[in-house]
Design a protein around this motif. Structure first.
Motif, PDB file in Angstrom:
ATOM      1  N   GLU A 176       1.806  -8.201  -4.278  1.00  0.00           N
ATOM      2  CA  GLU A 176       2.108  -6.371  -4.939  1.00  0.00           C
ATOM      3  C   GLU A 176       2.452  -5.972  -5.972  1.00  0.00           C
ATOM      4  OE1 GLU A 176       2.092  -7.131  -0.247  1.00  0.00           O
ATOM      5  OE2 GLU A 176       2.825  -8.201  -2.183  1.00  0.00           O
ATOM      6  N   ASN A 217      -5.214   0.776   1.033  1.00  0.00           N
ATOM      7  CA  ASN A 217      -3.889   0.963   0.272  1.00  0.00           C
ATOM      8  C   ASN A 217      -4.136   0.983  -1.425  1.00  0.00           C
ATOM      9  OD1 ASN A 217      -4.309  -1.495   2.713  1.00  0.00           O
ATOM     10  ND2 ASN A 217      -1.460  -1.552   1.688  1.00  0.00           N
ATOM     11  N   GLU A 233       8.023   1.436  -6.527  1.00  0.00           N
ATOM     12  CA  GLU A 233       7.425   2.928  -5.501  1.00  0.00           C
ATOM     13  C   GLU A 233       6.184   2.654  -4.691  1.00  0.00           C
ATOM     14  OE1 GLU A 233       9.489   7.089  -6.915  1.00  0.00           O
ATOM     15  OE2 GLU A 233       8.055   6.553  -9.060  1.00  0.00           O
ATOM     16  N   PRO A 236       5.665  -0.810  -2.343  1.00  0.00           N
ATOM     17  CA  PRO A 236       5.957  -0.411  -0.759  1.00  0.00           C
ATOM     18  C   PRO A 236       4.670  -0.684  -0.142  1.00  0.00           C
ATOM     19  CG  PRO A 236       7.402   0.650  -1.707  1.00  0.00           C
ATOM     20  CD  PRO A 236       6.606   0.066  -2.488  1.00  0.00           C
ATOM     21  N   GLU A 240       1.715  -2.292   2.196  1.00  0.00           N
ATOM     22  CA  GLU A 240       1.816  -1.385   3.926  1.00  0.00           C
ATOM     23  C   GLU A 240       0.788  -2.081   4.726  1.00  0.00           C
ATOM     24  OE1 GLU A 240       2.664   0.640   7.245  1.00  0.00           O
ATOM     25  OE2 GLU A 240       4.184   1.516   5.303  1.00  0.00           O
TER      26      GLU A 240
END
Length: 289
Positions: A176, A217, A233, A236, A240
């Motif tokens: 990510e 996402n 930021e 997350p 998810e």
């Protein structure tokens, strides 16, 4: 995490979020469909109720002559031309791609809509006169490549970055943080992009033992990147795993949100286009599939 059916939306998302989003990469790994089968299935996709969500057939430069042969053996048909994008994986000479483009451009009922290559400092040496997607490297060289592409973008030059989100034998899965860094850099440079590999599902998860990013996402992360969110930021959002959370974010996007998100995240290649489209249908985010 909610099952997809339990997270179904009360109303569809903006249709523009998904229009022509999923390019048909059936011949590429991990699908590796024979070209003849990929062509047959692509015809079915383009005649289906979900055709609006499907982009062009992605064809490797090395398969252009075979595609011409397959088309020549077909019974003549009325209707839309076959839309294809010619793909040269990183390391493929631009001249090979140029020859494939020239061949397909002179083939009846074929519309070449784009070219995809690996980024190199000499990418400008082969002008194609078509929308061009250049796969950027990872690591320190990535920002240089993105800045290099952004320097040439204009209203008359259709140019975008391309980033690989799925693992291969030579490309470890980007987590990510790495994907968020790419998205943030592209938005900061006002540069559109497409993704390739690994986006088979609507929601981030572990599938068949492999970590995979989720389509929703990415759409949500791009929207928040455009709103100014920084990498820490965005992480997350990309991490998810609850479809209900992502559905809520997605259905809150307005028509204007959808338009700007898709101006940046233009498309991605998927070897089985019905997988993400089926999940979007289960989530009731799209109609007509």
């Amino acid at each position: 995490m909610s099952p997809l059916s339990d997270a179904a939306a009360a109303r569809p998302a903006e249709a523009a979020l998904f229009t022509a989003l999923v390019d048909d990469a059936a011949v590429f790994p991990p699908g590796n469909a024979p070209l003849a089968e990929a062509l047959r299935l692509h015809r079915i996709h383009r005649a289906s109720g979900y055709a609006a969500w499907v982009g062009p057939l992605l064809v490797p430069a090395s398969g252009a002559r075979d595609l011409v042969g397959l088309l020549g053996a077909e019974t003549p048909r009325a209707g839309e031309a076959l839309r294809v994008a010619v793909i040269g994986r990183p390391g493929t000479p631009g001249t090979d791609v140029d020859e494939a483009v020239s061949l397909l451009r002179t083939t009846d009922d074929v519309e070449v809509v784009g070219v995809e290559l690996g980024w190199t400092p000499g990418w400008r040496e082969t002008p194609f006169g078509l929308p061009l997607s250049l796969e950027v490297p990872r690591g320190a060289a990535q920002l240089d490549a993105i800045a290099d592409l952004a320097a040439d973008v204009s209203d008359s030059t259709l140019l975008q970055a391309k980033f690989r989100t799925g693992a291969t034998e030579t490309w470890a899965w980007p987590d990510e943080g790495e994907l968020a860094t790419f998205i943030r850099a592209a938005v900061d440079h006002d540069l559109g992009f497409k993704l390739t590999g690994g986006l088979h599902h609507a929601v981030r998860g572990t599938y068949d033992g492999q970590e995979q990013h989720g389509l929703l996402n990415v759409l949500v992360a791009v929207r928040w990147a455009l709103n100014g969110d920084e990498v820490d930021e965005l992480v997350p959002l990309l991490a998810e795993r609850d479809p209900a959370v992502l559905v809520a974010h997605t259905t809150r996007m307005s028509a204007a949100d959808a338009a700007i998100v898709r101006a940046f995240f233009t498309a991605y290649g998927c070897c089985e286009v019905t997988d993400p489209i089926g999940e979007l249908t289960t989530l009731r985010l799209v109609e007509g599939a």
